[in-house]
Design an enzyme around this catalytic site. Structure first.
Site, short mmCIF file in Angstrom:
data_model
loop_
_atom_site.label_atom_id
_atom_site.label_comp_id
_atom_site.label_asym_id
_atom_site.label_seq_id
_atom_site.Cartn_x
_atom_site.Cartn_y
_atom_site.Cartn_z
N LYS A 130 0.87 -1.19 0.00
CA LYS A 130 0.00 0.00 0.00
C LYS A 130 0.89 1.23 0.00
CE LYS A 130 -4.37 1.28 0.23
NZ LYS A 130 -5.55 0.60 -0.32
N ASP A 170 -6.87 4.66 -4.63
CA ASP A 170 -7.57 4.41 -3.36
C ASP A 170 -8.22 5.74 -3.00
OD1 ASP A 170 -8.00 2.44 -1.05
OD2 ASP A 170 -7.16 4.09 0.08
P1 NDP Z 1 -13.01 7.82 -2.57
O1 NDP Z 1 -11.92 8.81 -2.37
O2 NDP Z 1 -13.60 7.68 -3.93
O3 NDP Z 1 -14.21 8.12 -1.56
C1 NDP Z 1 -14.02 8.17 -0.19
C2 NDP Z 1 -15.35 8.43 0.49
O4 NDP Z 1 -15.21 8.22 1.88
C3 NDP Z 1 -15.84 9.85 0.34
O5 NDP Z 1 -17.23 9.87 0.42
C4 NDP Z 1 -15.24 10.55 1.55
O6 NDP Z 1 -15.91 11.71 1.98
C5 NDP Z 1 -15.38 9.46 2.60
N1 NDP Z 1 -14.31 9.60 3.60
C6 NDP Z 1 -12.98 9.50 3.42
N2 NDP Z 1 -12.31 9.71 4.55
C7 NDP Z 1 -13.26 9.95 5.48
C8 NDP Z 1 -13.21 10.22 6.85
N3 NDP Z 1 -12.04 10.29 7.52
N4 NDP Z 1 -14.38 10.39 7.51
C9 NDP Z 1 -15.56 10.29 6.84
N5 NDP Z 1 -15.67 10.04 5.53
C10 NDP Z 1 -14.53 9.85 4.87
O7 NDP Z 1 -12.44 6.43 -2.03
P2 NDP Z 1 -12.93 4.95 -2.33
O8 NDP Z 1 -14.40 4.91 -2.52
O9 NDP Z 1 -12.06 4.38 -3.38
O10 NDP Z 1 -12.53 4.22 -0.98
C11 NDP Z 1 -13.43 4.07 0.12
C12 NDP Z 1 -12.95 2.92 1.02
O11 NDP Z 1 -12.92 1.71 0.25
C13 NDP Z 1 -11.54 3.06 1.58
O12 NDP Z 1 -11.47 2.45 2.84
C14 NDP Z 1 -10.69 2.26 0.58
O13 NDP Z 1 -9.46 1.83 1.13
C15 NDP Z 1 -11.64 1.11 0.32
N6 NDP Z 1 -11.38 0.33 -0.89
C16 NDP Z 1 -11.37 0.92 -2.11
C17 NDP Z 1 -11.16 0.16 -3.24
C18 NDP Z 1 -11.24 0.74 -4.60
O14 NDP Z 1 -11.19 -0.01 -5.57
N7 NDP Z 1 -11.38 2.05 -4.76
C19 NDP Z 1 -10.88 -1.28 -3.14
C20 NDP Z 1 -11.01 -1.81 -1.82
C21 NDP Z 1 -11.21 -1.01 -0.75
P3 NDP Z 1 -15.29 13.16 1.68
O15 NDP Z 1 -15.56 13.42 0.24
O16 NDP Z 1 -16.00 14.09 2.60
O17 NDP Z 1 -13.82 13.07 2.02
O1 8G0 Z 2 -7.99 -2.01 -0.53
C1 8G0 Z 2 -7.85 -2.56 -1.61
O2 8G0 Z 2 -8.00 -3.76 -1.77
C2 8G0 Z 2 -7.49 -1.75 -2.81
C3 8G0 Z 2 -7.80 -0.40 -2.83
C4 8G0 Z 2 -7.49 0.34 -3.95
C5 8G0 Z 2 -6.88 -0.27 -5.05
C6 8G0 Z 2 -6.56 -1.62 -5.00
C7 8G0 Z 2 -5.90 -2.26 -6.19
O3 8G0 Z 2 -4.78 -2.77 -6.05
O4 8G0 Z 2 -6.50 -2.27 -7.24
C8 8G0 Z 2 -6.88 -2.36 -3.89
#
Ligand code: NDP
Ligand code: 8G0
Length: 450
Positions: A130, A170
């Site tokens: 990561k 991420d």
């Molecule tokens: P984005 O940046 O697209 O969205 C993040 C969302 O979470 C926003 O709505 C944001 O709100 C909110 N958020 C972030 N930090 C905080 C906080 N400290 N308190 C409250 N709300 C928060 O990220 P993703 O959707 O990609 O990721 C969301 C989660 O999913 C993470 O934990 C990530 O690690 C996990 N994940 C993502 C993957 C992917 O493919 N993208 C794969 C697997 C896991 P705001 O706009 O107000 O900051």
């Molecule tokens: O948390 C995860 O598994 C994650 C989040 C964002 C990207 C990736 C990836 O390697 O595609 C994994």
């Protein structure tokens, strides 16, 4: 951190905390895994003698670097970048890059540690890592984002490669940022190769990668409900977050006939009593992806209710999908979900439930899929993107979606096989930890001590 009754676990955690001071998120992630693995390996002399768990909790290496960039006013700005290369026993390091002001070494170590188990569960040849930076993309211009990504990649490019370490997006790193990062890598190395995933489809990205995490979270929920002869149709669902994962989780839920009553951001939660429509979701997607808006704007946008500063978990729901960030379900949230007789939780965000919340949920009849199982669809499709890049091929949406469904169903089966309790209910946390651990541990044993 919850009380530790197991003596071996207490001793192990004491060592982890001593060696990693001031890293509470890392301690939390390790403890949640160790509490299942330590009893599991109690009689396995070989795994204990070879110190497999101790080795898995020590990253292979952590690279930390200065990122210097110039803002639109001509000021020189300095941030800190990292890449945690956790474990490459079963494949090249793989995992996302997070740009958020709360990024610390502890956060990235917890994410990298979790990634090892998750990637193992996918069944694909992927190690865990990561990365990220304490850079705040909010309020930055497009050109500032581009310059930051270029500066970040100038340093990171020394440590990654298509067979070494393959980052992705991420929180705070979406398709636009991956484009800038890939562009800079290509410029520096003069090589067009699959060194990042989540790329645009025009330059080697896979169909369904943007959707994969959110869709996979819903497929996992379907698998859990199926064990009870139930389906998603008509179910009231609370979703948190409004970013990539939350958006496509909501899209799939609506498509499958569920009723999504909430989404959120760090400012608060929207509530739509009769369920969000496709049009409402499209409005949110445009707000978040094109206009850098806040969820509070949904009140004027389509008449949603808005609760400033609240999370969705006190809203009555049958199914919960935390898709925002770590520790977003805490003690009071867990009590509210139990009180409202929520049936199941599928975790989209990484480690969204605090240890205390997990304990409360465990004593209820709720089904609870941990992030390393439920959100593995994202990295799984990243793995498929790597395969397509190696083959110099691209598969159709339907082909990739079919793979994704199968991978999630397989992960569900592994959780059931390794997590079945005497009372007939499944401990999905235990199942995921043990199944994820087994494959990595066996590879490490095969390599001997090094
Ligand atoms: P984005 O940046 O697209 O969205 C993040 C969302 O979470 C926003 O709505 C944001 O709100 C909110 N958020 C972030 N930090 C905080 C906080 N400290 N308190 C409250 N709300 C928060 O990220 P993703 O959707 O990609 O990721 C969301 C989660 O999913 C993470 O934990 C990530 O690690 C996990 N994940 C993502 C993957 C992917 O493919 N993208 C794969 C697997 C896991 P705001 O706009 O107000 O900051
Ligand atoms: O948390 C995860 O598994 C994650 C989040 C964002 C990207 C990736 C990836 O390697 O595609 C994994």
């Amino acid at each position: 951190m919850s009380d530790i009754k197991d003596k071996d676990l207490a001793a192990f955690m004491k060592g982890v905390i001593r060696r990693n001071p001031g890293e509470p998120e890392f301690h939390q992630a390790v403890q949640e895994v160790a509490m299942d693995i330590i009893p599991y390996i109690r009689d396995n002399e070989r795994i204990k003698k070879m110190r497999i768990l101790e080795r898995m909790t020590e990253p292979d290496r952590i690279i930390s670097f200065r990122v210097v960039w110039e803002d639109d006013e001509g000021n020189i700005r300095v941030n800190r970048g990292y890449r945690v290369q956790q474990n490459n026993a079963i494949g090249p390091y793989k995992g996302g890059i997070r740009f958020h002001p709360t990024v610390t070494q502890s956060i990235l170590k917890f994410l990298a540690f979790e990634q090892v188990f998750k990637n193992s569960l996918t069944g694909l040849p992927l190690g865990g890592g990561k990365g990220g930076a304490d850079f705040n993309p909010k309020g930055k211009s497009d050109r500032e984002i581009m310059r930051f990504c270029q500066a970040f990649m100038t340093e990171l490019s020394k440590y990654i490669g298509p067979d070494t370490d393959v980052p992705a997006g991420d929180i705070g790193v979406g398709g636009r940022e991956v484009g800038y990062l890939f562009g800079q890598y290509k410029r520096l190395k003069d090589r067009f190769e699959g060194v990042l995933t989540g790329k645009g489809v025009e330059f080697g990205g896979s169909a369904i990668r943007p959707e994969a995490t959110g869709y996979g979270v819903v497929y996992m929920m379907e698998c859990m409900l199926e064990t009870k002869g139930d389906t998603l149709k008509g179910k009231t669902c609370a979703v948190s977050g409004s970013g990539n994962v939350a958006q496509f989780c909501t899209e799939k839920l609506i498509e499958l006939g569920a009723k999504v009553i909430s989404m959120s951001d760090s400012g608060g939660t929207i509530y739509v009593k009769d369920g969000m429509s496709r049009e409402n979701l499209e409005w949110v997607m445009d707000l978040k992806n094109n206009r850098s808006g806040r969820m509070s704007e949904c009140v004027a946008g389509f008449g949603a209710k808005y609760y400033e500063g609240d999370r969705p978990w006190a809203l009555p729901c049958e199914l919960a999908f935390p898709c925002a960030t770590q520790n977003e379900i805490e003690t009071a949230d867990a009590h509210a979900l139990v009180k409202n007789e929520c049936i199941a939780i599928s975790e989209g965000a990484n480690m969204p439930s605090s240890p205390e919340a997990i304990d409360i949920i465990r004593t209820s009849s709720m089904m609870h899929a941990p992030s390393k199982a439920a959100n593995a669809g994202g990295v799984a499709v990243s793995g498929l993107e790597m395969s397509q890049n190696s083959l110099r091929m691209s598969w159709s949406r339907d082909e990739v979606d079919a793979h994704l469904k199968k991978i999630i169903a397989n992960i569900h089966t592994k959780c059931v096989d390794k997590g079945m309790r005497d009372d007939g209910n499944v401990d999905y946390f235990k199942g995921a930890n043990i199944a994820g651990f087994d494959k990595v541990a066996n590879a490490m044993l095969a390599y001997g001590a090094l």
